[in-house]
Write an enzyme that holds these catalytic residues in place. Structure first.
Site, PDB file in Angstrom:
ATOM      1  N   ASP A 138      38.958 -25.274   4.753  1.00 52.05           N
ATOM      2  CA  ASP A 138      40.154 -25.625   3.995  1.00 52.05           C
ATOM      3  C   ASP A 138      41.424 -25.171   4.706  1.00 52.05           C
ATOM      4  OD1 ASP A 138      38.786 -26.909   1.984  1.00 52.05           O
ATOM      5  OD2 ASP A 138      38.702 -25.171   0.663  1.00 52.05           O
ATOM      6  N   GLY A 139      41.360 -24.066   5.448  1.00 48.49           N
ATOM      7  CA  GLY A 139      42.533 -23.603   6.179  1.00 48.49           C
ATOM      8  C   GLY A 139      43.003 -24.612   7.202  1.00 48.49           C
ATOM      9  N   ASN A 175      48.710 -25.642  -1.172  1.00 49.07           N
ATOM     10  CA  ASN A 175      48.059 -24.761  -2.141  1.00 49.07           C
ATOM     11  C   ASN A 175      49.052 -23.960  -2.970  1.00 49.07           C
ATOM     12  OD1 ASN A 175      45.402 -25.417  -1.745  1.00 49.07           O
ATOM     13  ND2 ASN A 175      44.834 -23.530  -0.703  1.00 49.07           N
ATOM     14  N   GLU A 176      49.806 -23.092  -2.309  1.00 54.59           N
ATOM     15  CA  GLU A 176      50.666 -22.172  -3.048  1.00 54.59           C
ATOM     16  C   GLU A 176      51.785 -21.617  -2.181  1.00 54.59           C
ATOM     17  OE1 GLU A 176      48.130 -20.338  -0.647  1.00 54.59           O
ATOM     18  OE2 GLU A 176      47.068 -20.642  -2.553  1.00 54.59           O
ATOM     19  N   ALA A 210      42.086 -21.451  -5.170  1.00 48.80           N
ATOM     20  CA  ALA A 210      42.211 -20.587  -3.997  1.00 48.80           C
ATOM     21  C   ALA A 210      42.748 -19.214  -4.410  1.00 48.80           C
ATOM     22  CB  ALA A 210      43.094 -21.272  -2.949  1.00 48.80           C
ATOM     23  N   TYR A 211      43.861 -18.793  -3.802  1.00 46.82           N
ATOM     24  CA  TYR A 211      44.431 -17.466  -4.046  1.00 46.82           C
ATOM     25  C   TYR A 211      44.730 -17.256  -5.529  1.00 46.82           C
ATOM     26  CZ  TYR A 211      47.213 -13.352  -2.566  1.00 46.82           C
ATOM     27  OH  TYR A 211      47.698 -12.089  -2.358  1.00 46.82           O
ATOM     28  N   SER A 212      45.253 -18.286  -6.169  1.00 44.48           N
ATOM     29  CA  SER A 212      45.582 -18.202  -7.592  1.00 44.48           C
ATOM     30  C   SER A 212      44.360 -17.848  -8.430  1.00 44.48           C
ATOM     31  CB  SER A 212      46.178 -19.537  -8.053  1.00 44.48           C
ATOM     32  OG  SER A 212      46.319 -19.584  -9.452  1.00 44.48           O
ATOM     33  N   LEU A 213      43.229 -18.464  -8.127  1.00 39.78           N
ATOM     34  CA  LEU A 213      41.992 -18.182  -8.866  1.00 39.78           C
ATOM     35  C   LEU A 213      41.570 -16.732  -8.683  1.00 39.78           C
ATOM     36  CD1 LEU A 213      39.581 -19.331 -10.517  1.00 39.78           C
ATOM     37  CD2 LEU A 213      38.482 -19.827  -8.320  1.00 39.78           C
TER      38      LEU A 213
END
EC number: 2.7.1.23
Length: 309
Positions: free
Chosen positions: A89-90, A163-164, A205-208
């Site tokens: 994904d990166g 993503n964020e 991602a990070y949020s999860l």
């Protein structure tokens, strides 16, 4: 909630619909990665044997040999009907921030870990990709965020995020102070390690990891997730994607901060700066094999329970 996405103006040769065939295909991947290189070589040979014009992103072209046509990422966006990203994904995020400026479709071959954005298996991509190239595919449009840093009323830097966008203190975690406004309405002040502003794409991602909810990709919404807030009452909140989010950094913060876009691009932030985060006009056009099921992806990647009956 509906989603009203603006798509960038189509470029010549890259307007995808179900009646078109693909002619020019771009290959993108992680440089100096053995598994990725092997998959790229297989893809290049397989596509070339079927008569497609294949362009290879310059960072990996040298690993495929002198016979490949090397171009930069912008040229792939301008010239290709389809871009295939090999990696995790990166790698997809890095390519997507550039390719979202164009109307090229993007599909991924997973050479990473979870691979929420990369549908095709690396060892058996031919069957699924053949069907996609024959027109059996679905296009899913994912909106991006645009992050801007303003200082004394002047725009200092900006970038986009798939993503964020994350306000944080940089390499060493410590408490920072900031205020949050939604459409110029004060929401709250915060003492925390930072805050994550995530798209539905980034909600897995990070949020999860920080305790945010998963947003299905069709939602026109963003989620704000505080990072280790110094309060028991502050929780993640979902707002309309059309909202203008403003973060005002306290002048009492002692050190320089950062806004990170997808963890790849870092914008410098000083005490007293204002960060504007809003929906970008750019849209990522993800190509999925026909019959793609987002909940199957979640169930597989996150280890959810299967059907009982």
């Amino acid at each position: 909630m509906g989603i009203n996405l603006k798509v960038s103006r189509p470029k010549a040769g890259s307007n995808i619909n179900m009646s078109n065939t693909f002619h020019t295909i771009g290959l993108i991947g992680k440089p100096n990665h053995k598994g990725t290189t092997l998959t790229l070589k297989r893809l290049h040979h397989w596509l070339s044997m079927q008569g497609y014009k294949v362009l290879v992103e310059e960072r990996v072209a040298g690993e495929l040999g002198p016979q490949v046509q090397s171009v930069d990422l912008l040229e792939i966006g301008e010239q290709c009907d389809l871009a295939i990203v090999v990696g995790g994904d990166g790698n997809m995020l890095g390519a997507a921030r550039v390719l979202a400026r164009f109307s090229v479709g993007v599909i991924g071959v997973n050479r990473g870990n979870l691979g929420f954005l990369t549908d095709l298996p690396p060892d058996s991509f031919e069957e699924a990709l053949s069907k996609v190239l024959e027109g059996e595919f679905e296009i899913e449009q994912r909106f991006l965020l645009e992050a801007e840093v303003h200082r004394h009323g002047e725009l200092k830097s900006s970038n986009t995020a798939v993503n964020e966008a994350v306000l944080h203190p940089g390499k060493i975690a410590y408490m920072i102070e900031f205020e949050v406004y939604i459409d110029d309405k004060f929401m709250y002040s915060q003492r925390a390690d930072g805050i994550i502003i995530s798209t539905p794409t980034g909600s897995t991602a990070y949020s999860l990891s920080a305790g945010g909810a998963i947003l299905t990709p069709n939602l026109s919404a963003v989620i704000l997730v505080p990072m280790f807030p110094h309060t028991l009452s502050c929780r993640p909140i979902v707002v309309d994607a059309a909202s203008i989010i403003k973060l005002v950094v306290s002048p009492h913060n002692s050190d320089n901060l950062e806004v990170s876009c997808d963890g790849h691009v870092h914008l410098s932030v000083l005490p007293g700066d204002e960060i504007i985060i809003k929906r970008s006009q750019e849209t990522l056009r993800l190509v999925h094999p026909k019959g793609h099921n987002y909940f199957h992806v979640l169930r597989t990647k996150l280890g959810w329970g299967s059907k009982l009956f």
